[in-house]
Design an enzyme around this catalytic site. Structure first.
Site, PDB file in Angstrom:
ATOM      1  N   GLY A  12       0.826  -1.203   0.000  1.00 57.11           N
ATOM      2  CA  GLY A  12       0.000   0.000   0.000  1.00 57.11           C
ATOM      3  C   GLY A  12       0.858   1.250   0.000  1.00 57.11           C
ATOM      4  N   SER A  14       1.783   3.369  -2.391  1.00 58.36           N
ATOM      5  CA  SER A  14       1.639   4.392  -3.425  1.00 58.36           C
ATOM      6  C   SER A  14       1.172   5.730  -2.895  1.00 58.36           C
ATOM      7  CB  SER A  14       0.637   3.919  -4.491  1.00 58.36           C
ATOM      8  OG  SER A  14       1.109   2.777  -5.162  1.00 58.36           O
ATOM      9  N   ARG A  15       0.347   5.714  -1.841  1.00 56.49           N
ATOM     10  CA  ARG A  15      -0.266   6.963  -1.389  1.00 56.49           C
ATOM     11  C   ARG A  15      -0.478   6.925   0.121  1.00 56.49           C
ATOM     12  NH1 ARG A  15      -6.723   6.488  -2.892  1.00 56.49           N
ATOM     13  NH2 ARG A  15      -6.984   4.280  -2.386  1.00 56.49           N
ATOM     14  N   VAL A  64      -2.348  -8.341  -1.417  1.00 57.79           N
ATOM     15  CA  VAL A  64      -1.764  -8.973  -0.233  1.00 57.79           C
ATOM     16  C   VAL A  64      -2.664 -10.041   0.380  1.00 57.79           C
ATOM     17  CG1 VAL A  64      -0.359  -6.957   0.329  1.00 57.79           C
ATOM     18  CG2 VAL A  64      -2.648  -7.202   1.359  1.00 57.79           C
ATOM     19  N   ASN A  90       1.376  -2.296   5.311  1.00 59.80           N
ATOM     20  CA  ASN A  90       0.547  -1.097   5.407  1.00 59.80           C
ATOM     21  C   ASN A  90      -0.767  -1.196   4.646  1.00 59.80           C
ATOM     22  OD1 ASN A  90       0.038   1.980   5.625  1.00 59.80           O
ATOM     23  ND2 ASN A  90       0.152   1.617   3.422  1.00 59.80           N
ATOM     24  N   SER A 142      -3.827   0.658  13.999  1.00 62.07           N
ATOM     25  CA  SER A 142      -4.647   1.862  14.092  1.00 62.07           C
ATOM     26  C   SER A 142      -5.004   2.073  15.554  1.00 62.07           C
ATOM     27  CB  SER A 142      -5.938   1.705  13.279  1.00 62.07           C
ATOM     28  OG  SER A 142      -6.839   2.775  13.496  1.00 62.07           O
ATOM     29  N   TYR A 155     -13.655  -3.171  10.732  1.00 61.30           N
ATOM     30  CA  TYR A 155     -12.343  -2.543  10.638  1.00 61.30           C
ATOM     31  C   TYR A 155     -11.595  -2.644  11.972  1.00 61.30           C
ATOM     32  CZ  TYR A 155      -8.785   1.022   9.714  1.00 61.30           C
ATOM     33  OH  TYR A 155      -7.593   1.681   9.557  1.00 61.30           O
ATOM     34  N   ALA A 157     -12.061  -4.848  14.347  1.00 65.18           N
ATOM     35  CA  ALA A 157     -11.688  -6.249  14.559  1.00 65.18           C
ATOM     36  C   ALA A 157     -10.412  -6.589  13.799  1.00 65.18           C
ATOM     37  CB  ALA A 157     -12.829  -7.170  14.132  1.00 65.18           C
ATOM     38  N   LYS A 159      -7.986  -4.543  12.937  1.00 66.39           N
ATOM     39  CA  LYS A 159      -6.828  -3.856  13.498  1.00 66.39           C
ATOM     40  C   LYS A 159      -6.470  -4.370  14.892  1.00 66.39           C
ATOM     41  CE  LYS A 159      -5.934  -1.299   9.941  1.00 66.39           C
ATOM     42  NZ  LYS A 159      -4.695  -1.518   9.150  1.00 66.39           N
TER      43      LYS A 159
END
Length: 257
Positions: A12, A14-15, A64, A90, A142, A155, A157, A159
Site C-alpha cells: 500500500g 503508493s499513497r 496482499v 501497510n 490503528s 475494521y 476487529a 486492526k
C-alpha cells in the site's frame, strides 16, 4: 544515513500513510519497493520521489490477500533490490456500517486485506530474513486496534487482530534477530478519513466541517497527524534492535495504552 544499504518493501505504498513511510525510509538511505493491488499515477509519483532522493525503487502489483501474489511480491523485491530487510505491512481497506447492516462479504473483504494480508506477507518473508540474519517487520494497525468506533466493527476487529498478531510474532521471532512492531495511526488526512468525514458528518454539516470537528473533539493536541509522522516511527522501528512486540500510538494523545 541510518538505513544505508537496506531495502524496504512497503505494501500500500503508493499513497497516504504508505507513501509517507516509504519516503521517510528512503530519506534515511533505504532502497524501496512499493506494492499495491492496482498501480497507477500515485505509484509513479511516489516512485519518482523516492528516486529523486537518490534511492533505488521498484513498483510491484500484488494483492496482499492472495498467497501466490504475495510470494511473487517478495521474490520480485529480492530480484530487483537484493533483499527484504524491512517489511512494512501497510495495505488496508475501510468501510462503515453498523453490525446489523454489515454484509458477510464485506466483513470478509476487510479481514482479508487488513488481517490476513500482514499474516501472508510476514509468513512469506520470514524464511528470507532468517537466512539474512535478521530483519524488521512493521505492521500498520490503528487506534481502532485499541478502541472501538461505531460503524467500524469489522475494521476495528481487523486492526485489533494486527496488534495481537504483532505481539505474538515478535515473541516467536525474538531469537532470530527479527523485530516485529506496529504503528497505530490516529487521524490522518488520507482517503480513509475523507470517507469517514462524509460518513460521520452531522445533518447540514459539510465534509470539511466534519473533518475539523473530529480533529477538535477527538485529538487532545487538536492537530491531525501526517503520513510523515508515521514514517518517522517506521524509521525508529527499523533502527531499534531491542524494541519488539510493541504497538505505538501516533495520535496526538487520543489513546494512552
Amino acid at each position: 544515513m541510518k538505513l544505508s544499504g537496506k531495502t524496504a518493501l512497503v505494501t500500500g505504498g503508493s499513497r497516504g500513510i504508505g507513501r509517507g513511510i516509504a519516503l521517510e525510509l528512503a530519506r534515511e538511505g533505504a532502497d524501496i519497493a512499493i506494492a499495491d493491488a492496482r498501480l497507477g499515477t500515485d505509484a509513479q509519483k511516489t516512485l519518482s520521489d523516492i528516486q529523486a532522493l537518490g534511492r533505488e525503487a521498484v513498483e510491484i502489483e500484488a494483492d496482499v490477500s492472495k498467497a501466490d501474489q504475495v510470494a511473487f511480491m517478495i521474490d520480485r523485491t529480492i530480484e530487483a533490490l537484493g533483499a527484504v530487510d524491512i517489511l512494512v505491512n501497510n495495505a488496508g481497506v475501510l468501510s462503515a456500517a453498523p453490525v446489523e447492516e454489515l454484509e458477510e462479504a464485506e466483513w470478509d473483504r476487510i479481514m482479508a486485506v487488513n488481517a490476513k494480508g500482514p499474516f501472508l506477507c510476514s509468513k512469506a518473508v520470514i524464511p528470507h530474513m532468517k537466512v539474512c540474519g535478521g530483519g524488521r517487520i512493521i505492521n500498520v494497525a490503528s487506534i481502532a486496534g485499541k478502541n472501538g468506533f461505531t460503524t467500524l466493527a469489522h475494521y476495528c476487529a481487523s486492526k485489533f487482530a494486527v496488534v495481537g498478531f504483532t505481539n505474538t510474532l515478535a515473541k516467536e521471532l525474538a531469537r532470530d534477530g527479527i523485530t516485529v512492531n506496529a504503528i497505530c495511526p490516529g487521524i490522518v488526512r488520507t482517503w480513509m478519513w475523507d470517507y469517514l468525514s462524509e460518513e460521520w458528518r452531522a445533518p447540514e454539516e459539510g465534509v470539511e466541517d466534519s473533518w475539523a470537528r473530529h480533529i477538535d473533539t477527538i485529538i487532545p493536541q487538536g492537530i491531525a497527524q501526517t503520513p510523515q509522522d508515521m514514517g518517522q516511527l517506521a524509521v525508529f522501528f527499523a533502527t531499534a534492535p531491542h524494541v519488539t512486540g510493541q504497538a505505538f500510538n501516533v495520535d496526538g494523545g487520543v489513546e494512552l495504552h
